[in-house]
Scaffold this active site. Sequence first.
Site, PDB file in Angstrom:
ATOM      1  N   GLU A  82       0.813  -1.217   0.000  1.00  0.00           N
ATOM      2  CA  GLU A  82       0.000   0.000   0.000  1.00  0.00           C
ATOM      3  C   GLU A  82       0.848   1.269   0.000  1.00  0.00           C
ATOM      4  O   GLU A  82       0.335   2.360  -0.270  1.00  0.00           O
ATOM      5  CB  GLU A  82      -0.936   0.015   1.213  1.00  0.00           C
ATOM      6  CG  GLU A  82      -2.082  -0.984   1.153  1.00  0.00           C
ATOM      7  CD  GLU A  82      -3.113  -0.644   0.092  1.00  0.00           C
ATOM      8  OE1 GLU A  82      -3.092   0.490  -0.430  1.00  0.00           O
ATOM      9  OE2 GLU A  82      -3.944  -1.514  -0.226  1.00  0.00           O
ATOM     10  N   GLU A 113       7.305 -21.970   8.205  1.00  0.00           N
ATOM     11  CA  GLU A 113       7.514 -21.071   9.345  1.00  0.00           C
ATOM     12  C   GLU A 113       8.472 -21.657  10.384  1.00  0.00           C
ATOM     13  O   GLU A 113       8.980 -20.943  11.248  1.00  0.00           O
ATOM     14  CB  GLU A 113       6.190 -20.715  10.008  1.00  0.00           C
ATOM     15  CG  GLU A 113       5.533 -21.836  10.781  1.00  0.00           C
ATOM     16  CD  GLU A 113       4.312 -21.346  11.555  1.00  0.00           C
ATOM     17  OE1 GLU A 113       4.331 -21.467  12.783  1.00  0.00           O
ATOM     18  OE2 GLU A 113       3.361 -20.839  10.928  1.00  0.00           O
TER      19      GLU A 113
END
Length: 294
Positions: A82, A113
């Site tokens: 963004e 992960e």
Amino acid sequence: MLENLSTEHRNEKTMNLDEMNIKEVLQSMNEEDRTVALAVEKEIEHIEKVVRVVIQSFEEEGRLIYIGAGTSGRLGILDAVECPPTFGTDDKMVQGFIAGGLKAFTKAVEGAEDREELAEEDLKSIGLNEKDTVIGIAASGRTPYVIGGLKYANSVGASTASISCNKNAEISKYAKLNVEVETGAEILTGSTRLKAGTAQKLVLNMISTASMIGVGKVYKNLMVDVQSTNEKLVERSKRIIVEATGVSYEVAAEHYEKAERNVKAAIVMVLLQCEYGEALEKLKVAKGFVKKAL
């Protein structure tokens, strides 16, 4: 151990979640969500320290790098992508990495992960250096991928910070600055995409927005470095010029085009009644701050 994490505890208020009607579920979620902003408020002093470090990185032409797994990684990427349309940054200035690579944004990559070395590989791929700031995000505060990334960032002299949703989080040991937003038990036990994810999003909003203000990407409360990548943003750019200068829409549109769609330059041109080249020079001297250029 997971049972020691408050984000993994069962919520006493929702033991009968499966018996609630739809409205009761929604009301329960809304009630719990109201606690998130208050939890974030308690960490504002720590968030402020992170913002100061990020601004310093930007001033030294360094970058802000988010690392995380699952929801935490996705939120980092969301905040990063963004920044170019909102603040006119290039796509390298703020970046997000997720365990398992971009394919993990839409589909879980099993085991990614749990591998510390994957984060080191990701950070090496962009030439991480001492000018950069790395922020590790993990609701549990114990994700190996994030720990590995913070370890590597420290080894090259980068600034490091962590965002977690448990107190005394494991990742806090590996970051120079820590934000620990204690969101507590979720309505759905262990589903940290809920309150914990909301808290992380709020903190990331604060860090990126306050940091961009700190390097001149905002004039008053207007996003004057907005990139006009679609018709909506072209119109918004013209409206920003109107709001910043008080001129008519037509005059704003004229200066917008004269300034080659550079909103900052158009504002300076209008308010100082100068040409495009002079406006650019004033902005350069002011290091991009419109208020200083004026």
